[in-house]
Design a protein around this motif. Structure first.
Motif, short mmCIF file in Angstrom:
data_model
loop_
_atom_site.label_atom_id
_atom_site.label_comp_id
_atom_site.label_asym_id
_atom_site.label_seq_id
_atom_site.Cartn_x
_atom_site.Cartn_y
_atom_site.Cartn_z
N LEU A 155 -1.12 -14.35 2.40
CA LEU A 155 -0.30 -13.15 2.49
C LEU A 155 0.91 -13.39 3.39
CD1 LEU A 155 -0.13 -10.19 1.60
CD2 LEU A 155 -1.34 -9.57 3.71
N ARG A 156 2.09 -13.12 2.88
CA ARG A 156 3.32 -13.30 3.64
C ARG A 156 4.14 -12.02 3.74
NH1 ARG A 156 0.52 -16.76 4.62
NH2 ARG A 156 0.89 -19.02 4.58
N SER A 157 4.03 -11.14 2.77
CA SER A 157 4.82 -9.90 2.76
C SER A 157 3.87 -8.71 2.68
CB SER A 157 5.79 -9.88 1.57
OG SER A 157 6.48 -8.65 1.51
N LEU A 158 4.00 -7.79 3.64
CA LEU A 158 3.15 -6.60 3.70
C LEU A 158 4.03 -5.37 3.78
CD1 LEU A 158 0.39 -5.19 3.99
CD2 LEU A 158 0.56 -5.57 6.46
N ARG A 159 3.72 -4.37 2.95
CA ARG A 159 4.51 -3.14 2.90
C ARG A 159 3.58 -1.93 2.91
NH1 ARG A 159 9.71 -1.74 0.89
NH2 ARG A 159 9.82 0.41 0.19
N LEU A 160 3.85 -0.99 3.81
CA LEU A 160 3.11 0.27 3.89
C LEU A 160 4.12 1.40 3.77
CD1 LEU A 160 1.26 -1.04 6.95
CD2 LEU A 160 -0.02 -0.28 4.99
N GLU A 161 3.94 2.29 2.78
CA GLU A 161 4.87 3.40 2.60
C GLU A 161 4.13 4.63 2.09
OE1 GLU A 161 7.82 2.41 -0.29
OE2 GLU A 161 6.37 1.91 -1.86
N PHE A 162 4.50 5.78 2.62
CA PHE A 162 3.90 7.06 2.23
C PHE A 162 2.37 7.02 2.33
CE2 PHE A 162 7.99 6.91 -0.04
CZ PHE A 162 8.57 8.09 0.41
N LEU B 284 0.87 -1.17 0.00
CA LEU B 284 0.00 0.00 0.00
C LEU B 284 0.90 1.22 0.00
CD1 LEU B 284 -2.63 -1.11 2.68
CD2 LEU B 284 -2.63 -1.55 0.22
N SER B 285 0.79 2.06 -1.03
CA SER B 285 1.75 3.15 -1.21
C SER B 285 1.04 4.42 -1.68
CB SER B 285 2.82 2.74 -2.23
OG SER B 285 3.72 3.79 -2.49
N HIS B 286 1.43 5.58 -1.09
CA HIS B 286 0.91 6.88 -1.50
C HIS B 286 -0.62 6.88 -1.57
CE1 HIS B 286 5.13 7.26 -2.89
NE2 HIS B 286 4.95 8.54 -2.68
N MET B 287 -1.25 6.47 -0.50
CA MET B 287 -2.71 6.38 -0.50
C MET B 287 -3.25 6.57 0.91
SD MET B 287 -3.23 2.25 -0.90
CE MET B 287 -4.96 2.33 -0.46
N MET B 288 -4.59 6.64 1.00
CA MET B 288 -5.26 6.70 2.29
C MET B 288 -5.72 5.30 2.68
SD MET B 288 -7.50 10.16 1.80
CE MET B 288 -8.08 10.05 3.50
N MET C 178 7.36 -0.86 7.07
CA MET C 178 6.58 0.36 7.31
C MET C 178 7.53 1.55 7.24
SD MET C 178 3.86 -0.77 10.31
CE MET C 178 5.10 -1.22 11.53
N LEU C 179 7.36 2.37 6.19
CA LEU C 179 8.27 3.49 5.94
C LEU C 179 7.48 4.75 5.59
CD1 LEU C 179 10.88 1.64 3.68
CD2 LEU C 179 11.09 2.10 6.12
N ASN C 180 7.99 5.89 6.05
CA ASN C 180 7.39 7.18 5.73
C ASN C 180 5.88 7.21 5.96
OD1 ASN C 180 10.09 7.64 4.06
ND2 ASN C 180 9.06 9.60 4.24
N LEU C 181 5.47 6.72 7.11
CA LEU C 181 4.05 6.77 7.45
C LEU C 181 3.67 8.22 7.74
CD1 LEU C 181 3.69 3.63 9.74
CD2 LEU C 181 3.71 3.80 7.25
N ARG C 182 2.55 8.65 7.19
CA ARG C 182 2.16 10.05 7.28
C ARG C 182 1.06 10.27 8.31
NH1 ARG C 182 2.32 10.93 0.69
NH2 ARG C 182 4.48 11.63 0.58
#
Length: 529
Positions: A180-187, A161-165, A211-215
């Motif tokens: 599901l084995r790999s989950l990524r949250l960024e921006f 999940l990237s650049h979204m709400m 989890m990177l650059n969580l806004r």
């Protein structure tokens, strides 16, 4: 008498099942697309492979591909990864909206509070999420159709999940996907905690979490100020998934303080996953042209919370962090997990830990070292860990003395990586003489990486037309010529990177060198060897 039958095309002589299996082995979408336009049969046979890894970052991407599953029944099970960057329309916010038919309404009317006075609108504007380049927001109809389709991808193993709400529906999706084995949250921007459901993430089957650059939402009346309730613990608690093996975070996702270091962590069931082996703490990534607010607690990240976490994570084998504890804080390196074998950190911390743990891989991260200081540190490490298998150095500037020092101190090294700042790079003569003079002293070396660090705000490597000699027809030809001496003196060498934009590899000793173009810098180094 001549036969009137047309000869069978070569493509028809091979059964479709074989072609499907072949296309499944093609690694990139670019190559698959090239295959798909070769002939009509390949176009139909590559549909499944082209849609195994979905990248939906604009509403129009969904509009154009939703019908594929309607005309190809059973293809839902073939999807193995999804990158999602599409948000639904926020209430009371005037944003560009894309409908199910692909039509764009750039200024829909919304009742309620004036758009310029809402915290959410100010936040979306600050992060440029309402720019036309983002492709707009999905209408509720389009978003529902997309979500219903994703729910059928029961074999998805990787979700980004990237650049979204991100709303409750996304966490429900995460809990719904059984493979599901790999989950990524960024921006990502998140629904307020007070309006969010409570999820028990401990039972998630994920083994890798990033989890990177969580806004956070920013108040409209004070520029760049963060609302009080944006601690994101409802998001950060994803790290409590008990099957987790690899965790990657930055200062915007301080799970060490907010989750594992919380005063009520035990009462809330926030325990360190028993099988957690790899933890990577990254520097917060900055984007060109974007001012990012500094959130509460980031000034002091990671304080001592990371160290206390590492002491408790007894299964930890890899730890990489630009800062383990603040300056002048004394630690007991012998308290770290006994299984720790790969560590990357500041020079002082790295040398301390190398002295008490049987490290196989060591990284000295960016800390303003000159080459002489780096060599002194390596000499200290070599006294207790002469059989080191992997070494990574981040230097303030390139210096020809570093690699010779490594060759003398660590004869068993298998992988050597040196990153440096500035425009000064190794000379052509140095690279040519590197193998007979120094690399030959490291007979087990299979990977050599010597290239500049990324520029601030960018992860794109350079792709110059040539490296030293413009008489070559291409930089690929020049690079292959550059490593000719390596064939004789480095029989085990399989990978060489002396330019950030290109990697050279070979499969076997004496084999031809193949050049691969690098599209972006690696986000992290796993310290593999």
């Amino acid at each position: 008498m001549l036969s009137s039958q047309q000869p069978m095309p070569v493509t028809d002589k091979v059964p479709a099942e074989i072609w499907l299996e072949i296309f499944e082995q093609v690694p990139t979408r670019v190559d698959l697309h090239s295959v798909s336009v070769a002939c009509k049969k390949f176009h139909s046979l590559t549909v499944r492979a082209l849609h195994r890894d979905l990248v939906w970052v604009k509403p129009l991407h969904v509009v154009r591909s939703l019908s594929v599953w309607d005309v190809n029944p059973g293809m839902d099970a073939a999807v193995r990864s999804v990158v999602l960057g599409i948000s639904t329309v926020p209430n009371r916010t005037c944003v560009p909206v894309v409908g199910l038919d692909g039509s764009l309404d750039s200024s829909p009317a919304w009742a309620g509070l004036p758009q310029g006075h809402t915290t959410l609108f100010s936040t979306l504007k600050h992060y440029n999420l309402i720019d036309d380049a983002r492709g707009g927001f999905a209408s509720h109809t389009l978003h529902d159709a997309m979500f219903n389709r994703i729910m059928t991808f029961i074999n998805v193993r990787s979700l980004t999940l990237s650049h979204m709400m991100v709303y409750d529906m996304h966490f429900e999706l995460i809990h719904t996907l059984p493979q599901l084995r790999s989950l990524r949250l960024e921006f990502c921007l998140f629904q307020e905690k007070i309006r969010s459901k409570t999820f028990n993430h401990a039972n998630l089957p994920i083994t890798e979490l990033t989890m990177l650059n969580l806004r956070r939402q920013c108040a409209a009346f004070l520029a760049h100020q963060v609302t009080f309730d944006e601690d994101l613990v409802h998001v950060l608690s994803l790290c409590t998934a008990q099957d987790l093996k690899t965790l990657t975070v930055d200062s915007t996702a301080d799970v060490f303080r907010r989750i594992f270091g919380a005063w009520d962590a035990h009462a809330r069931g926030w325990t360190i996953p028993i099988g957690l082996e790899n933890v990577y703490v990254l520097r917060r990534r900055l984007l060109d042209g974007e001012v990012q607010p500094l959130f509460h607690g980031e000034n002091n990240f990671p304080e001592t919370h990371l160290y206390h976490f590492a002491v408790q994570a007894q299964s930890l084998r890899t730890l990489s962090t630009p800062l383990l504890v603040p300056q002048n804080v004394v630690i007991a390196p012998e308290a770290l997990p006994p299984a720790l074998e790969c560590f990357a950190g500041p020079v002082d911390t790295a040398t301390f830990i190398a002295g008490v743990r049987n490290l196989q891989a060591l990284g000295v991260l960016k800390c303003g070292l000159s080459s002489r200081e780096a060599i002194n540190a390596l000499e200290t490490v070599a006294m207790c860990r002469p059989n080191l298998k992997m070494l990574m150095l981040e230097l303030r500037s390139w210096d020809d003395e570093v690699v010779p020092a490594v060759a003398e101190l660590f004869r068993d090294i298998r992988r050597l990586k040196v990153l440096y700042e500035g425009d000064v790079r190794p000379s052509e003569d140095f690279l040519v003489m590197l193998a007979p003079e120094y690399l030959t002293k490291m007979p087990n070396l299979h990977t050599l990486e010597l290239y500049p660090q990324p520029r601030p705000g960018s992860m794109k490597p350079d792709h110059p037309p040539f490296l030293y000699d413009d008489s070559y027809t291409s930089i690929e030809e020049e690079l292959r010529n550059l490593v000719i001496p390596y064939n004789r003196y480095c029989p085990q060498l399989r990978k060489v990177q002396v330019c950030s934009g290109y990697i050279m590899t070979r499969v076997y000793e004496g084999g031809p060198w193949e050049t691969e173009r690098v599209r972006k810098y690696e986000e992290k180094d796993d310290l593999s060897y």
